[in-house]
Design an enzyme around this catalytic site. Structure first.
Site, short mmCIF file in Angstrom:
data_model
loop_
_atom_site.label_atom_id
_atom_site.label_comp_id
_atom_site.label_asym_id
_atom_site.label_seq_id
_atom_site.Cartn_x
_atom_site.Cartn_y
_atom_site.Cartn_z
N LEU A 1 63.44 121.66 86.50
CA LEU A 1 62.70 120.42 86.31
C LEU A 1 61.24 120.75 86.04
O LEU A 1 60.51 121.16 86.94
CB LEU A 1 62.82 119.55 87.58
CG LEU A 1 62.04 118.23 87.62
CD1 LEU A 1 62.51 117.28 86.53
CD2 LEU A 1 62.22 117.59 89.00
N HIS A 2 60.81 120.60 84.77
CA HIS A 2 59.41 120.91 84.47
C HIS A 2 58.86 120.14 83.28
O HIS A 2 57.66 120.15 83.04
CB HIS A 2 59.27 122.41 84.17
CG HIS A 2 59.80 122.79 82.81
ND1 HIS A 2 61.11 123.09 82.60
CD2 HIS A 2 59.18 122.90 81.61
CE1 HIS A 2 61.30 123.37 81.32
NE2 HIS A 2 60.14 123.27 80.69
N ARG A 3 59.72 119.46 82.52
CA ARG A 3 59.29 118.82 81.28
C ARG A 3 58.25 117.74 81.56
O ARG A 3 58.41 116.92 82.45
CB ARG A 3 60.50 118.21 80.58
CG ARG A 3 60.27 117.64 79.21
CD ARG A 3 60.02 118.68 78.17
NE ARG A 3 61.13 119.61 78.00
CZ ARG A 3 61.20 120.54 77.05
NH1 ARG A 3 60.20 120.69 76.20
NH2 ARG A 3 62.23 121.34 76.98
N ALA A 4 57.16 117.73 80.79
CA ALA A 4 56.05 116.81 81.03
C ALA A 4 56.49 115.35 81.00
O ALA A 4 55.96 114.52 81.75
CB ALA A 4 54.94 117.06 80.00
N ASP B 1 66.00 119.68 82.48
CA ASP B 1 65.26 119.00 81.41
C ASP B 1 64.68 120.03 80.45
O ASP B 1 63.86 119.72 79.60
CB ASP B 1 64.17 118.08 81.97
CG ASP B 1 63.07 118.81 82.74
OD1 ASP B 1 63.13 120.06 82.84
OD2 ASP B 1 62.17 118.13 83.26
#
Length: 354
Positions: free
Chosen positions: A202-205, A276
């Protein structure tokens, strides 16, 4: 031929691990590696060079942090200076990061031919900085190495059939890496789950910068962790900070970022991948795992078409339902969607022929 390669983020290190090897083995080619520093945490950067055997960068720029414009601008200035000093014959960039765009723009302004690996991908979401980066990079590239026929089709629709650029479907270098390093996979230190867990990134802006989306995802992960299977999250430092700042409580098994060989082990032993990320969607497929993608679009539409992947956005109920439906489901690559692990050798051979 001297090739100047620009890398700066985890997926690029993984791709470079096989492409740089193929370049070094191809007569007539040499490579100078520039690391922008975009991923600066040791677990997100240095460990990949150590594990994957990538040659140490000839130039380390140490540029990270700040807004997209600030980071890209600083990279553009520094990369241009490296190019003026090295005088490469071609500049090679990967994927869709700020490092990619800065390298491509600096080269184009200096009239150095740009080679783009992973060209032609589109999410059709212009709110994603990655989409802007990949479109602009393609537009200034002279050789576009595409991973799939879908990517070729995207470029043809954008008018590349009437341009002088070379557009080739070589397959996906990520599959090369996955197959090459699969036998060297190692369990993360201190990790005690053997199989069946749900591996989550989980890291997508678009998710972490939106409190409502992030809150819904955290709630879904908590429910899945309690009622479906243990959720394991190698947590990106930025994501960890945002979750803490918002006062959210993630009840999953949160671990430190892992190296690529540990990530392969987690993929091999997981019962499902929930992500993501762009690259992790494919990595799940390479190891026969179903994937649930917490985004509204994906570049890898062929994975949707073959049923290996499902899009759920940031809808809590859809995330939970998809996890229940897909956990422990086996995915089979019947049609070699990504080239069968020969992309890097095809790329090096074509570069040598130019």
């Amino acid at each position: 031929m001297k090739i100047l390669t620009i890398i700066g983020a985890r997926p690029q290190f993984i791709k470079a691990s096989v492409v740089s090897k193929a370049i070094l083995e191809q007569p007539g080619l040499s490579e100078v590696i520039v690391h922008t520093g975009q991923h600066f945490d040791a677990n997100m950067s240095d460990i990949f060079f150590d594990q994957l055997g990538i040659p140490k960068p000839h130039h380390q720029l140490d540029i990270h942090g700040g807004t997209h414009g600030d980071m890209t601008g600083r990279m553009l200035i520094e990369i241009e200076q490296v190019m003026l000093a090295e005088k490469p014959d071609r500049v090679l960039v990967y994927g869709d990061t700020n490092s990619t765009l800065a390298g491509a723009l600096a080269a184009a302004k200096l009239h150095i031919p740009v080679v783009h690996i992973e060209a032609g991908l589109r999410s059709f979401n212009m709110r994603m900085p990655e989409e802007i980066n990949r479109i602009l990079t393609d537009q200034v590239s002279e050789v576009l190495f595409c991973p799939t026929q879908t990517a070729i089709d995207n470029l043809q629709r954008e008018g590349f059939t009437s341009k002088s650029a070379q557009v080739l479907n070589v397959g996906d270098v990520m599959q090369d890496s996955a197959l090459f390093f699969a036998q060297r996979a190692t369990i993360p230190e201190g990790f005690d789950l053997k199989s069946g867990f749900i591996l989550t990134t989980l890291h997508r802006a678009e998710n972490t910068d939106d409190p409502l989306r992030l809150g819904a995802i955290v709630s879904a992960l908590n429910e899945i962790h309690k009622t479906v299977a243990p959720v394991v999250v190698p947590m990106h430092p930025r994501t960890r900070g945002v979750i803490a700042k918002l006062g959210l409580v993630l009840e999953a098994r949160v671990i430190a970022p892992v190296g690529y060989l540990e990530m392969i082990w987690l993929l091999q032993h997981s019962g499902l991948v929930l992500t993501d990320s762009g690259g992790v969607q494919k990595e799940a497929f390479f190891f026969g795992k179903a994937c649930v993608t917490m985004r509204d679009q994906t570049e890898w539409v062929e994975l949707l078409s073959c049923g290996a992947n499902v899009l759920v956005g940031a809808d809590r109920d859809q995330i939970v339902a998809a996890a229940r439906q897909n956990v422990n489901r086996v995915v089979i690559d019947d049609n070699q969607l990504y080239g069968g692990g020969q992309a890097a050798s095809r790329i090096a051979a074509h570069l040598a022929s130019l």
